[in-house]
Motif scaffolding. Sequence first.
Motif, PDB file in Angstrom:
ATOM      1  N   LEU A  88       0.825  -1.203   0.000  1.00  0.00           N
ATOM      2  CA  LEU A  88       0.000   0.000   0.000  1.00  0.00           C
ATOM      3  C   LEU A  88       0.862   1.257   0.000  1.00  0.00           C
ATOM      4  N   THR A  89       1.914   1.272   0.800  1.00  0.00           N
ATOM      5  CA  THR A  89       2.810   2.429   0.858  1.00  0.00           C
ATOM      6  C   THR A  89       3.457   2.654  -0.501  1.00  0.00           C
ATOM      7  N   LYS A  90       3.897   1.559  -1.123  1.00  0.00           N
ATOM      8  CA  LYS A  90       4.532   1.678  -2.441  1.00  0.00           C
ATOM      9  C   LYS A  90       3.539   2.200  -3.475  1.00  0.00           C
ATOM     10  N   ALA A  91       2.319   1.708  -3.421  1.00  0.00           N
ATOM     11  CA  ALA A  91       1.315   2.147  -4.382  1.00  0.00           C
ATOM     12  C   ALA A  91       0.975   3.630  -4.187  1.00  0.00           C
ATOM     13  N   VAL A  92       0.836   4.060  -2.946  1.00  0.00           N
ATOM     14  CA  VAL A  92       0.524   5.470  -2.673  1.00  0.00           C
ATOM     15  C   VAL A  92       1.666   6.359  -3.150  1.00  0.00           C
ATOM     16  N   MET A  93       2.898   5.944  -2.871  1.00  0.00           N
ATOM     17  CA  MET A  93       4.056   6.731  -3.314  1.00  0.00           C
ATOM     18  C   MET A  93       4.138   6.774  -4.850  1.00  0.00           C
ATOM     19  N   ALA A  94       3.860   5.649  -5.501  1.00  0.00           N
ATOM     20  CA  ALA A  94       3.922   5.606  -6.961  1.00  0.00           C
ATOM     21  C   ALA A  94       2.865   6.525  -7.572  1.00  0.00           C
ATOM     22  N   TYR A  95       1.627   6.420  -7.109  1.00  0.00           N
ATOM     23  CA  TYR A  95       0.569   7.274  -7.652  1.00  0.00           C
ATOM     24  C   TYR A  95       0.837   8.746  -7.356  1.00  0.00           C
ATOM     25  N   SER A  96       1.342   9.039  -6.173  1.00  0.00           N
ATOM     26  CA  SER A  96       1.645  10.433  -5.835  1.00  0.00           C
ATOM     27  C   SER A  96       2.761  10.978  -6.723  1.00  0.00           C
ATOM     28  N   SER A  97       3.787  10.165  -6.945  1.00  0.00           N
ATOM     29  CA  SER A  97       4.904  10.592  -7.793  1.00  0.00           C
ATOM     30  C   SER A  97       4.435  10.829  -9.220  1.00  0.00           C
ATOM     31  N   VAL A  98       3.613   9.935  -9.730  1.00  0.00           N
ATOM     32  CA  VAL A  98       3.096  10.105 -11.084  1.00  0.00           C
ATOM     33  C   VAL A  98       2.285  11.398 -11.167  1.00  0.00           C
ATOM     34  N   PHE A  99       1.447  11.640 -10.187  1.00  0.00           N
ATOM     35  CA  PHE A  99       0.632  12.863 -10.185  1.00  0.00           C
ATOM     36  C   PHE A  99       1.514  14.111 -10.164  1.00  0.00           C
ATOM     37  N   VAL A 100       2.534  14.123  -9.318  1.00  0.00           N
ATOM     38  CA  VAL A 100       3.416  15.291  -9.225  1.00  0.00           C
ATOM     39  C   VAL A 100       4.183  15.474 -10.532  1.00  0.00           C
ATOM     40  N   LEU A 101       4.675  14.389 -11.115  1.00  0.00           N
ATOM     41  CA  LEU A 101       5.412  14.499 -12.376  1.00  0.00           C
ATOM     42  C   LEU A 101       4.518  14.995 -13.511  1.00  0.00           C
ATOM     43  N   VAL A 102       3.290  14.510 -13.578  1.00  0.00           N
ATOM     44  CA  VAL A 102       2.361  14.985 -14.607  1.00  0.00           C
ATOM     45  C   VAL A 102       2.062  16.465 -14.389  1.00  0.00           C
ATOM     46  N   ALA A 103       1.846  16.867 -13.164  1.00  0.00           N
ATOM     47  CA  ALA A 103       1.573  18.279 -12.871  1.00  0.00           C
ATOM     48  C   ALA A 103       2.774  19.145 -13.245  1.00  0.00           C
ATOM     49  N   PHE A 104       3.988  18.691 -12.905  1.00  0.00           N
ATOM     50  CA  PHE A 104       5.189  19.456 -13.253  1.00  0.00           C
ATOM     51  C   PHE A 104       5.348  19.526 -14.768  1.00  0.00           C
ATOM     52  N   GLY A 105       5.102  18.429 -15.467  1.00  0.00           N
ATOM     53  CA  GLY A 105       5.199  18.415 -16.922  1.00  0.00           C
ATOM     54  C   GLY A 105       4.210  19.379 -17.559  1.00  0.00           C
ATOM     55  N   MET A 106       2.979  19.388 -17.046  1.00  0.00           N
ATOM     56  CA  MET A 106       1.978  20.310 -17.579  1.00  0.00           C
ATOM     57  C   MET A 106       2.375  21.759 -17.320  1.00  0.00           C
TER      58      MET A 106
END
Length: 153
Positions: A88-106
Motif C-alpha cells: 500500500l505504501t509503495k502504491a501510494v508513493m507511486a501514484y503520488s509521484s506520477v501525479f506530481v510528475l504529470v503536474a510538473f510536466g503540464m
Amino acid sequence: MNSLSTIGLRTVKMSMSRGMSTRVSAASIAGLESRWGKLPEAEQGAIADRLAVAEKADWKNMSMEEKRASYYIAYGEHGARNPKDPNLTKAVMAYSSVFVLVAFGMYAWWQTQKPVVRTMTPEWKAAEDARAIELQQNPFQGAYADELKKQSK
C-alpha cells in the motif's frame, strides 16, 4: 386464568434459561482467527455477544477455544488493528509521484507556450527608466533616485 399465567410464566423462564447459556458452540468459534474477517457482521455480533455473556461468568468454566476467541475479538488483528499492507505504501508513493510528475510536466509545457509580454523585455525596462528620469519621478527610490545619487557624487 391462573393456569394461563402459570404457563406463560413457565415459558418465559424456560426461554430466559436457554438464552442465558454461557456455552458457545465449538463449531462457531473453531478457527475464528482465520474466519473472522469473512463472517457476516450479524454473525460476528452474535458470536461476540455470546462470548461476552460467557466472560461474565467464571473464566475457569470457559474452554481454551472460548478464551482464545474472546481474546482475538478484543485484541486481534482485525478492523482498525489490521496489519498494514506493505504494498500500500509503495502504491501510494507511486501514484503520488506520477501525479506530481504529470503536474510538473503540464506546468513546464504551459510555461513554454506562454507568449512573451512586451512590457517585460529589457528594452522596455530601459525605456521606462529613461522616461522616469525625464519626468523626475519618485526621488526616493527607483530609476530617478539612482540618477540623483550618481549626480550628487
